[in-house]
Design an enzyme around this catalytic site. Structure first.
Site, PDB file in Angstrom:
ATOM      1  N   HIS A 173     -14.116   3.933   1.580  1.00 32.75           N
ATOM      2  CA  HIS A 173     -13.158   3.682   0.504  1.00 32.75           C
ATOM      3  C   HIS A 173     -12.897   2.179   0.443  1.00 32.75           C
ATOM      4  O   HIS A 173     -12.675   1.536   1.468  1.00 32.75           O
ATOM      5  CB  HIS A 173     -11.868   4.460   0.780  1.00 32.75           C
ATOM      6  CG  HIS A 173     -10.719   3.989  -0.058  1.00 32.75           C
ATOM      7  ND1 HIS A 173     -10.795   3.888  -1.433  1.00 32.75           N
ATOM      8  CD2 HIS A 173      -9.471   3.560   0.295  1.00 32.75           C
ATOM      9  CE1 HIS A 173      -9.650   3.428  -1.887  1.00 32.75           C
ATOM     10  NE2 HIS A 173      -8.835   3.220  -0.869  1.00 32.75           N
TER      11      HIS A 173
ATOM     12  N   CYS B 249      -6.427   8.108  -2.309  1.00 30.01           N
ATOM     13  CA  CYS B 249      -7.704   7.405  -2.101  1.00 30.01           C
ATOM     14  C   CYS B 249      -8.758   8.280  -1.435  1.00 30.01           C
ATOM     15  O   CYS B 249      -9.947   7.952  -1.453  1.00 30.01           O
ATOM     16  CB  CYS B 249      -7.486   6.123  -1.310  1.00 30.01           C
ATOM     17  SG  CYS B 249      -6.327   5.004  -2.096  1.00 30.01           S
TER      18      CYS B 249
ATOM     19  N   ASN C 109      -8.959  -2.107  -5.450  1.00 30.94           N
ATOM     20  CA  ASN C 109      -8.863  -0.735  -4.949  1.00 30.94           C
ATOM     21  C   ASN C 109      -8.594   0.196  -6.137  1.00 30.94           C
ATOM     22  O   ASN C 109      -7.513   0.157  -6.719  1.00 30.94           O
ATOM     23  CB  ASN C 109      -7.728  -0.674  -3.919  1.00 30.94           C
ATOM     24  CG  ASN C 109      -7.500   0.715  -3.355  1.00 30.94           C
ATOM     25  OD1 ASN C 109      -8.046   1.695  -3.851  1.00 30.94           O
ATOM     26  ND2 ASN C 109      -6.684   0.797  -2.332  1.00 30.94           N
TER      27      ASN C 109
HETATM   28  N1  ACO Z   1       0.351 -13.491  -2.118  1.00 32.61           N
HETATM   29  C1  ACO Z   1       0.910 -14.334  -1.230  1.00 32.61           C
HETATM   30  N2  ACO Z   1       1.696 -13.909  -0.237  1.00 32.61           N
HETATM   31  C2  ACO Z   1       1.898 -12.575  -0.118  1.00 32.61           C
HETATM   32  C3  ACO Z   1       1.329 -11.665  -1.004  1.00 32.61           C
HETATM   33  C4  ACO Z   1       0.533 -12.160  -2.031  1.00 32.61           C
HETATM   34  N3  ACO Z   1      -0.043 -11.352  -2.930  1.00 32.61           N
HETATM   35  N4  ACO Z   1       1.706 -10.424  -0.642  1.00 32.61           N
HETATM   36  C5  ACO Z   1       2.477 -10.554   0.440  1.00 32.61           C
HETATM   37  N5  ACO Z   1       2.603 -11.846   0.766  1.00 32.61           N
HETATM   38  C6  ACO Z   1       3.360 -12.429   1.842  1.00 32.61           C
HETATM   39  C7  ACO Z   1       4.447 -11.491   2.338  1.00 32.61           C
HETATM   40  O1  ACO Z   1       5.606 -11.627   1.558  1.00 32.61           O
HETATM   41  C8  ACO Z   1       4.660 -11.997   3.737  1.00 32.61           C
HETATM   42  O2  ACO Z   1       5.429 -13.157   3.686  1.00 32.61           O
HETATM   43  P1  ACO Z   1       6.524 -13.474   4.828  1.00 32.61           P
HETATM   44  O3  ACO Z   1       5.718 -13.592   6.106  1.00 32.61           O
HETATM   45  O4  ACO Z   1       7.122 -14.739   4.376  1.00 32.61           O
HETATM   46  O5  ACO Z   1       7.427 -12.306   4.828  1.00 32.61           O
HETATM   47  C9  ACO Z   1       3.248 -12.401   4.141  1.00 32.61           C
HETATM   48  O6  ACO Z   1       2.495 -12.601   2.950  1.00 32.61           O
HETATM   49  C10 ACO Z   1       2.551 -11.317   4.953  1.00 32.61           C
HETATM   50  O7  ACO Z   1       1.394 -11.885   5.354  1.00 32.61           O
HETATM   51  P2  ACO Z   1       0.515 -11.189   6.437  1.00 32.61           P
HETATM   52  O8  ACO Z   1       1.346 -10.673   7.550  1.00 32.61           O
HETATM   53  O9  ACO Z   1      -0.586 -12.131   6.756  1.00 32.61           O
HETATM   54  O10 ACO Z   1      -0.027  -9.954   5.640  1.00 32.61           O
HETATM   55  P3  ACO Z   1      -1.036  -8.943   6.201  1.00 32.61           P
HETATM   56  O11 ACO Z   1      -2.050  -9.626   7.037  1.00 32.61           O
HETATM   57  O12 ACO Z   1      -0.307  -7.791   6.761  1.00 32.61           O
HETATM   58  O13 ACO Z   1      -1.780  -8.517   4.900  1.00 32.61           O
HETATM   59  C11 ACO Z   1      -2.023  -6.656   3.433  1.00 32.61           C
HETATM   60  C12 ACO Z   1      -1.090  -7.767   3.931  1.00 32.61           C
HETATM   61  C13 ACO Z   1      -3.238  -7.305   2.771  1.00 32.61           C
HETATM   62  C14 ACO Z   1      -1.290  -5.808   2.411  1.00 32.61           C
HETATM   63  C15 ACO Z   1      -2.455  -5.801   4.673  1.00 32.61           C
HETATM   64  O14 ACO Z   1      -1.337  -5.335   5.359  1.00 32.61           O
HETATM   65  C16 ACO Z   1      -3.325  -4.671   4.261  1.00 32.61           C
HETATM   66  O15 ACO Z   1      -4.469  -4.847   3.936  1.00 32.61           O
HETATM   67  N6  ACO Z   1      -2.813  -3.430   4.318  1.00 32.61           N
HETATM   68  C17 ACO Z   1      -3.500  -2.294   3.817  1.00 32.61           C
HETATM   69  C18 ACO Z   1      -2.892  -2.013   2.504  1.00 32.61           C
HETATM   70  C19 ACO Z   1      -3.834  -1.401   1.507  1.00 32.61           C
HETATM   71  O16 ACO Z   1      -5.017  -1.672   1.462  1.00 32.61           O
HETATM   72  N7  ACO Z   1      -3.255  -0.596   0.650  1.00 32.61           N
HETATM   73  C20 ACO Z   1      -3.985  -0.020  -0.425  1.00 32.61           C
HETATM   74  C21 ACO Z   1      -3.616   1.382  -0.614  1.00 32.61           C
HETATM   75  S1  ACO Z   1      -3.978   2.337   0.763  1.00 32.61           S
HETATM   76  C22 ACO Z   1      -5.581   2.625   0.836  1.00 32.61           C
HETATM   77  O17 ACO Z   1      -6.266   2.486  -0.145  1.00 32.61           O
HETATM   78  C23 ACO Z   1      -6.127   3.061   2.111  1.00 32.61           C
END
Ligand code: ACO
Length: 324
Positions: free
Chosen positions: A251, A114, A281
């Protein structure tokens, strides 16, 4: 007096096929509310019969058209991507032939995930400032749908396909922050985070590309500290402060990361450009796509001072200050 890389053209392209959050809810256990509140993403484009080189070519053609330059004037091509058409040769080289760039022109792919566009911009700017090239095509283009596990709700809701490009041209500046063009760039990496965001495969490990896997919380934490750090170091190098800045183009990983970056930089949120809702993304493509779309819709204007900042797999991160 110093040589600057002026941004004389911009281009963007997204494939026609769009997957909305509701479409994804039919494939995996997710819903529009979860995706929207955590990421800001409503829809993403995905390629059907196009390759990365095809969508990169569309963005590059628009960039050359807006610049008013012919392919024969291009003397460097850098394509930032982690989803090349083939493992080798570099897709940038194929792209040169597709666009009608003169044989002999140096072309290579930049793999920095990224942060790829900021890395590629830095390389092109350095080559221009050294006098090695005059007119460079710098592209960020991804077909992330090809390395997305469409059964994994943790990742498949985040990514999309698309391409953005700029044409840089050597110009004379005073060497001050009043100049137009690329005013500063900074790059970083830290391989101790290799496993926090990577594909499950690769040539030397599994002989296939694999799918993106990540520790979302670790990525989030690192992004909201590294992107402001890169922005601050780039501003310091350019001899400007946050008060001088018209816009920041972070980004486009996720709306909450963008909000976190703006807060850390003490930048009014409306100055942080958000362009994620309809694209998701697109990794190396997010910054040049956003730049191009926001020039086209009149948001970004000639003379605007803009900070770019990105973070991605590796981890890599980097920043740049540009004046349009
Ligand atoms: N739909 C519904 N539920 C989901 C989904 C989905 N698509 N994906 C995960 N969940 C569930 C998980 O299984 C978990 O369930 P559990 O609690 O029963 O185990 C729960 O949601 C997790 O929820 P949160 O803790 O609220 O998730 P979080 O607030 O951490 O958000 C996210 C997750 C959006 C991935 C966050 O961590 C994030 O934004 N991380 C950055 C990741 C990113 O942007 N990566 C892209 C590549 S890197 C880059 O470009 C810089």
């Amino acid at each position: 007096m110093s040589i600057r890389s002026e941004i004389i053209g911009h281009g963007h392209y997204a494939p026609k096929k769009v997957l909305t959050n509701d479409d994804l809810a039919k494939i995996v256990d997710t819903n529009d509310e979860w995706i929207t509140t955590r990421t800001g993403i409503k829809a993403r484009a995905v390629v059907e019969d196009e390759l990365n080189s095809d969508i990169a070519a569309k963005a590059a053609e628009m960039a050359m058209k807006t610049a008013g330059v012919s392919p024969k004037e291009i003397d460097l091509i850098i394509l930032a991507t982690v989803t090349p058409d083939n493992t080798t040769p570099a897709t940038a080289i194929k792209l040169g032939a597709m666009l009608g760039v003169n044989p002999g022109v140096p072309a290579f792919d930049m793999s920095a995930a990224c942060s790829g566009f900021v890395y590629a911009l830095t390389m092109a700017d350095n080559m221009i400032r050294l006098g090695q090239v005059k007119t460079a095509l710098v592209i960020g283009s991804e077909t992330l749908s090809k390395i997305t596990d469409w059964t994994d709700r943790n990742t498949c809701v985040l990514f999309g396909d698309g391409a953005g490009a700029v044409v840089l041209r050597a110009t004379e500046g005073k060497g001050t922050a009043e100049d137009t063009g690329v005013l500063s760039t900074v790059l970083f990496s830290d391989g101790t985070h290799y496993d926090n965001l990577r594909t499950t495969g690769g040539v030397s490990t599994t002989q296939n590309a694999g799918f993106v896997t990540m520790d979302g919380k670790e990525v989030f934490k690192f992004a909201v500290t590294s992107m402001p750090q890169a922005a601050e170091e780039a501003m310091k190098l350019a001899n400007i402060t946050i008060d001088d800045v018209d816009w920041i183009i972070p980004h486009q990983a996720n709306i909450r990361i963008i909000e976190g970056v703006a807060k850390k930089l003490e930048l009014p949120e409306e100055k942080a450009i958000v362009n994620i809702a309809n694209h998701g993304n697109t990794s190396a493509a997010t910054i040049p796509m956003t730049l191009s779309e926001k020039i086209e819709d009149g948001t970004l204007k000639k003379g605007d001072l803009i900070v770019l900042t990105a973070m991605g797999a590796g981890f890599t991160w980097g920043g740049a200050v540009i004046r349009l």
